[in-house]
Write an enzyme that holds these catalytic residues in place. Structure first.
Site, PDB file in Angstrom:
ATOM      1  N   CYS A 166      -2.232  -5.960  14.227  1.00  0.00           N
ATOM      2  CA  CYS A 166      -1.004  -5.512  13.627  1.00  0.00           C
ATOM      3  C   CYS A 166      -0.305  -4.684  14.742  1.00  0.00           C
ATOM      4  O   CYS A 166       1.154  -4.406  14.451  1.00  0.00           O
ATOM      5  CB  CYS A 166      -1.156  -4.639  12.510  1.00  0.00           C
ATOM      6  SG  CYS A 166      -1.513  -5.772  10.963  1.00  0.00           S
TER       7      CYS A 166
HETATM    8  N1  COA Z   1      -4.002  -7.103  -9.462  1.00  0.00           N
HETATM    9  C1  COA Z   1      -4.367  -6.174 -10.443  1.00  0.00           C
HETATM   10  N2  COA Z   1      -4.990  -5.047  -9.972  1.00  0.00           N
HETATM   11  C2  COA Z   1      -5.681  -5.255  -8.992  1.00  0.00           C
HETATM   12  C3  COA Z   1      -5.542  -6.105  -7.992  1.00  0.00           C
HETATM   13  C4  COA Z   1      -4.709  -7.288  -8.271  1.00  0.00           C
HETATM   14  N3  COA Z   1      -4.292  -8.156  -7.366  1.00  0.00           N
HETATM   15  N4  COA Z   1      -6.228  -5.812  -7.012  1.00  0.00           N
HETATM   16  C5  COA Z   1      -6.982  -4.771  -7.031  1.00  0.00           C
HETATM   17  N5  COA Z   1      -6.562  -4.308  -8.542  1.00  0.00           N
HETATM   18  C6  COA Z   1      -7.217  -3.108  -9.186  1.00  0.00           C
HETATM   19  C7  COA Z   1      -8.441  -2.943  -8.810  1.00  0.00           C
HETATM   20  O1  COA Z   1      -9.580  -3.776  -9.536  1.00  0.00           O
HETATM   21  C8  COA Z   1      -8.828  -1.359  -9.000  1.00  0.00           C
HETATM   22  O2  COA Z   1      -9.045  -1.137 -10.359  1.00  0.00           O
HETATM   23  P1  COA Z   1      -9.981  -0.316 -10.838  1.00  0.00           P
HETATM   24  O3  COA Z   1      -9.562   1.116 -10.254  1.00  0.00           O
HETATM   25  O4  COA Z   1      -9.889  -0.387 -12.297  1.00  0.00           O
HETATM   26  O5  COA Z   1     -11.302  -0.439 -10.077  1.00  0.00           O
HETATM   27  C9  COA Z   1      -7.461  -0.635  -8.646  1.00  0.00           C
HETATM   28  O6  COA Z   1      -6.535  -1.941  -8.705  1.00  0.00           O
HETATM   29  C10 COA Z   1      -7.251  -0.260  -7.351  1.00  0.00           C
HETATM   30  O7  COA Z   1      -7.701  -0.970  -6.239  1.00  0.00           O
HETATM   31  P2  COA Z   1      -7.528  -0.456  -4.870  1.00  0.00           P
HETATM   32  O8  COA Z   1      -7.942  -1.537  -3.979  1.00  0.00           O
HETATM   33  O9  COA Z   1      -8.143   0.889  -4.647  1.00  0.00           O
HETATM   34  O10 COA Z   1      -5.837  -0.380  -4.683  1.00  0.00           O
HETATM   35  P3  COA Z   1      -4.960   0.401  -3.963  1.00  0.00           P
HETATM   36  O11 COA Z   1      -4.081   1.141  -4.835  1.00  0.00           O
HETATM   37  O12 COA Z   1      -5.541   1.086  -2.804  1.00  0.00           O
HETATM   38  O13 COA Z   1      -4.007  -0.784  -3.231  1.00  0.00           O
HETATM   39  C11 COA Z   1      -3.750  -2.143  -1.353  1.00  0.00           C
HETATM   40  C12 COA Z   1      -4.761  -1.815  -2.362  1.00  0.00           C
HETATM   41  C13 COA Z   1      -4.495  -3.039  -0.419  1.00  0.00           C
HETATM   42  C14 COA Z   1      -2.273  -2.476  -1.699  1.00  0.00           C
HETATM   43  C15 COA Z   1      -3.729  -0.589  -0.633  1.00  0.00           C
HETATM   44  O14 COA Z   1      -4.897  -0.021  -0.553  1.00  0.00           O
HETATM   45  C16 COA Z   1      -3.418  -0.634   1.087  1.00  0.00           C
HETATM   46  O15 COA Z   1      -2.079  -1.090   1.373  1.00  0.00           O
HETATM   47  N6  COA Z   1      -4.133  -0.505   1.965  1.00  0.00           N
HETATM   48  C17 COA Z   1      -3.903  -0.530   3.385  1.00  0.00           C
HETATM   49  C18 COA Z   1      -2.806  -1.165   3.989  1.00  0.00           C
HETATM   50  C19 COA Z   1      -2.814  -2.563   4.370  1.00  0.00           C
HETATM   51  O16 COA Z   1      -2.423  -3.299   3.536  1.00  0.00           O
HETATM   52  N7  COA Z   1      -3.656  -2.941   5.406  1.00  0.00           N
HETATM   53  C20 COA Z   1      -3.498  -4.280   6.004  1.00  0.00           C
HETATM   54  C21 COA Z   1      -3.595  -4.236   7.375  1.00  0.00           C
HETATM   55  S1  COA Z   1      -2.505  -3.331   8.237  1.00  0.00           S
END
Ligand code: COA
Length: 378
Positions: free
Chosen positions: A159
């Site tokens: 990225c």
């Molecule tokens: N739809 C609904 N629920 C979902 C889901 C989806 N597509 N994907 C995950 N979840 C749920 C999980 O099951 C989890 O539920 P639980 O707490 O009951 O187990 C909950 O959402 C939280 O999951 P998590 O992975 O911790 O989500 P998050 O809030 O951290 O968001 C990202 C996920 C990827 C959007 C976020 O962590 C992020 O943006 N991270 C880094 C940045 C990035 O994108 N980097 C890419 C390269 S630079």
């Protein structure tokens, strides 16, 4: 008296694919895949041999990431629940490859905006997360298509590729090895995304951007002075893609399941927690070196991965909650486009800046890697 050559940004260019996928369309297709998987594997799931898959949701995607839609080079293949990947027919060696094609389109846009003829360019850097092939370099193919006499090579810093490319181009200009360098970022992220993985299927989109970095004396009016650049890498397994030329003996690329390490995988939460403080500290340290304070920063064009990450980083840099004007987002329409994200934000949100206004182009991602480019409008 001789002055060291000073690198500036003359212009940027953008190519946006014609097709887009909304969150609603994406989730509907994903949930059809989930229903089919759970139906076809009902016995194995009941016996505990196969994991039951869970549906995705539009509400989650928007809340967790700020992503509303993404542009793609092939919508039908991605939304087909039996395929879930772009269908890109292989082209003959006599045809321009698709990665070069979108790179050339963005490059032509940047050249036109600078009033620059390709014949005046000395070098092309193709800086992106995924190259179509190992060699010949995509950059050399783009160079050839544009008719540039000089040198070209590929570089991959995930990225952060675009900001690393800008610093590399700036260094060539400072060293006197080139006067005009095109940095091109073709990102067909849909090809490395696992569209069957609920945790990440919504993240990426396709696009190409280009940045024309030139010696100030030949740059067009209204160019951007580069005040300073800073690059940083810290090894991490939290964003990873193990696809590579040595995998063929292990079955090659497997796109059939929800989890494969031969496509993009990440520990999203860890990335969020570790990268936000690293990037904020890096920006603040560089601002101190350049004698800049939060109040001096007219606009931040941050890497477009997640709106919540950008909100936190911008707050630490500016000292207050950033407005959309101070830290514009393109996540709602483009999604995460890897290295191109901060360049799209810059490209689409700079025309209202006045001479003397200072801003920051900043990227971060796998590696970990991070890059800052401080610019001032002339
Ligand atoms: N739809 C609904 N629920 C979902 C889901 C989806 N597509 N994907 C995950 N979840 C749920 C999980 O099951 C989890 O539920 P639980 O707490 O009951 O187990 C909950 O959402 C939280 O999951 P998590 O992975 O911790 O989500 P998050 O809030 O951290 O968001 C990202 C996920 C990827 C959007 C976020 O962590 C992020 O943006 N991270 C880094 C940045 C990035 O994108 N980097 C890419 C390269 S630079």
């Amino acid at each position: 008296m001789s002055h060291a050559p000073q690198p500036v940004i003359s212009s940027t260019g953008l190519f946006t694919p014609a097709e887009a996928i909304s969150n609603e369309e994406l989730v509907a297709s994903f949930n059809r895949y989930v229903a089919r998987h759970n139906r076809e594997n009902a016995d194995a799931i009941a016996a505990g041999e196969v994991a039951e898959l869970t549906e995705s949701s539009v509400e989650f995607i928007e809340k967790a990431s700020g992503i509303g839609s993404r542009f793609v080079v092939d919508k039908a293949g991605i939304l087909d629940p039996a395929h879930m990947a772009p269908r890109l027919p292989e082209r003959s060696n006599d045809e321009l490859s698709i990665l070069a094609e979108i790179g050339v389109a963005a490059a032509r846009d940047a050249l036109a905006r600078a009033g620059r003829d390709a014949g005046d360019v000395d070098a092309v850097l193709c800086a992106a997360s995924n190259m179509q092939r190992p060699y010949p370099a995509m950059a050399v193919e783009i160079q050839d298509a544009l008719g540039i006499d000089g040198f070209a090579f590929d570089m991959n810093v995930a990225c952060s590729s675009a900001t690393f490319g800008i610093q590399t181009a700036a260094d060539y200009i400072r060293a006197g090895h080139a006067k005009s360098v095109l940095v091109v970022n073709p990102e067909i992220c849909s090809g490395h995304l696992n569209w069957r993985d609920r945790d990440s299927h919504f993240i990426f989109g396709d696009v190409a951007t280009a940045i024309l970095v030139e010696e100030k004396s030949i740059a067009p009016a209204g160019h951007w002075d580069i005040l300073g650049t800073r690059l940083k890498t810290v090894f991490s397994n939290n964003i990873r893609n193990n696809f590579g030329f040595l995998n063929r003996t292990h079955g090659g690329i497997d796109q059939s399941g929800p989890k494969t390490d031969k496509l993009f995988v990440q520990e999203g939460r860890k990335v969020f927690k570790e990268v936000v403080p690293m990037v904020a500290a890096m920006i603040v340290a560089e601002m101190e070196k350049l004698g800049l304070e939060g109040a001096d920063m007219r606009r931040l064009w941050l890497h477009q991965a997640n709106t919540n990450m950008n909100r936190l980083i911008a707050q630490r840099v500016l000292g207050h909650e950033a407005s959309a004007d101070e830290s514009p987002t393109v996540l709602d329409t483009y999604g995460n486009t890897s290295s191109a994200g901060s360049i799209i934000a810059f490209h689409l949100h700079n025309e209202d800046m006045a001479a003397g206004d200072t801003g920051l182009i900043c990227s971060f991602g796998a590696g970990y890697s991070a890059g800052t480019v401080f610019v001032r409008k002339t």
